[in-house]
Scaffold this motif. Structure first.
Motif, short mmCIF file in Angstrom:
data_model
loop_
_atom_site.label_atom_id
_atom_site.label_comp_id
_atom_site.label_asym_id
_atom_site.label_seq_id
_atom_site.Cartn_x
_atom_site.Cartn_y
_atom_site.Cartn_z
N ALA A 292 0.84 -1.21 0.00
CA ALA A 292 0.00 0.00 0.00
C ALA A 292 0.87 1.26 0.00
O ALA A 292 0.59 2.21 -0.74
N LEU A 293 1.93 1.25 0.80
CA LEU A 293 2.83 2.41 0.84
C LEU A 293 3.57 2.58 -0.48
O LEU A 293 3.72 3.68 -0.98
N SER B 15 2.59 1.74 -3.44
CA SER B 15 1.72 2.22 -4.52
C SER B 15 1.20 3.63 -4.26
O SER B 15 0.60 4.24 -5.14
N THR B 16 1.42 4.14 -3.06
CA THR B 16 0.90 5.47 -2.71
C THR B 16 2.00 6.53 -2.65
O THR B 16 1.83 7.63 -3.15
N VAL B 17 3.12 6.18 -2.02
CA VAL B 17 4.20 7.15 -1.84
C VAL B 17 5.03 7.20 -3.11
O VAL B 17 5.62 6.20 -3.52
N ASN C 180 5.49 12.77 -2.97
CA ASN C 180 5.62 12.72 -1.51
C ASN C 180 7.06 12.91 -1.06
O ASN C 180 7.31 13.56 -0.05
N SER D 205 -4.85 15.09 3.35
CA SER D 205 -4.66 13.64 3.34
C SER D 205 -5.81 12.91 4.04
O SER D 205 -6.21 11.83 3.62
N LYS E 241 -8.95 7.25 -1.62
CA LYS E 241 -8.10 6.06 -1.66
C LYS E 241 -8.90 4.81 -1.31
O LYS E 241 -8.77 3.76 -1.95
N TYR E 242 -9.75 4.92 -0.29
CA TYR E 242 -10.60 3.80 0.12
C TYR E 242 -11.50 3.37 -1.03
O TYR E 242 -11.63 2.18 -1.33
N GLU F 76 -11.01 3.83 -4.25
CA GLU F 76 -10.18 3.20 -5.28
C GLU F 76 -9.91 1.73 -4.96
O GLU F 76 -10.00 0.87 -5.83
N VAL F 77 -9.57 1.46 -3.71
CA VAL F 77 -9.24 0.10 -3.29
C VAL F 77 -10.47 -0.81 -3.39
O VAL F 77 -10.39 -1.93 -3.90
#
Length: 201
Positions: A74-75, A77-79, A83, A106, A113-114, A116-117
């Motif tokens: 998760a990190l 694919s996000t950071v 960032n 954020s 983000k939720y 999207e998942v």
């Protein structure tokens, strides 16, 4: 080439100005209201189920990830470059107050983000190798029925990965050259080797 760069710069200024801010914040606020402020109501539960269980063993089952693998995926694919590079630049230009606004945005962005998942899991499917595949291009095609948009998104994502990788590698090699005087070529080769190990398992 110079005219092309000017055109790209003008398009970028328009996209990353007020329209993008309204789209991201507006979309996040809409989803926050629509989902009942879940990120605030269930924040302790979210922390308990993610970082609180990061070292626990997962339930056995096909395709199961350990909590640590899920958190790092998760990190990862996000950071991104925004960032790593954007945050220090924002603090440098905006001062300590920039941190407050980044945290606030954020929290609102958690709803996006939720969503999207959830959509990614709902519309995922198995490919010919029996591996799970999914993402925006899948739920755009299957959820909205917009196949041309899904194809364009997939193509644009391939292009974005090239630029994103170049920015991150450049930032890393520049920082290492300034700190340890190691040539960027050496850093580039090391990064290429490490990424190759990860990509090819």
């Amino acid at each position: 080439m110079e005219k092309l760069m000017e055109l790209i710069s003008k398009i970028s200024e328009v996209i990353w100005g007020l329209p993008m801010m309204l789209l991201l914040l507006g979309g996040g606020l809409f989803l926050t209201f629509r989902l009942g402020f879940f990120q605030f109501k269930y924040f302790p539960h979210i922390i308990k189920q993610t970082f609180g269980k990061i070292l626990s063993k997962p339930d056995s089952g096909e395709g199961t990830l350990t909590p640590f693998q899920a958190a790092t995926s998760a990190l990862a694919s996000t950071v991104g470059a925004a960032n790593i590079i954007g945050v220090p630049v924002a603090i440098a230009f905006g001062g300590p107050g920039a941190i407050f606004w980044m945290w606030l945005v954020s929290l609102i962005g958690m709803a996006s983000k939720y969503s999207e998942v959830v959509l990614g899991v709902k519309y995922r499917e198995k490919n010919k190798k029996g591996e799970w595949v999914g993402g925006p291009m899948y739920y755009i095609e299957k959820g909205l029925g917009w196949k041309p948009v899904a194809l364009f998104f997939a193509f644009a994502l391939m292009l974005e990965i090239v630029a994103s990788t170049m920015v991150q590698s450049n930032s890393l090699s520049t920082t290492i050259k300034g700190a340890f005087n190691i040539p960027p070529e050496v850093t580039g080769l090391i990064v290429m080797f490490l990424v190759g190990i990860i990509v090819y398992g």
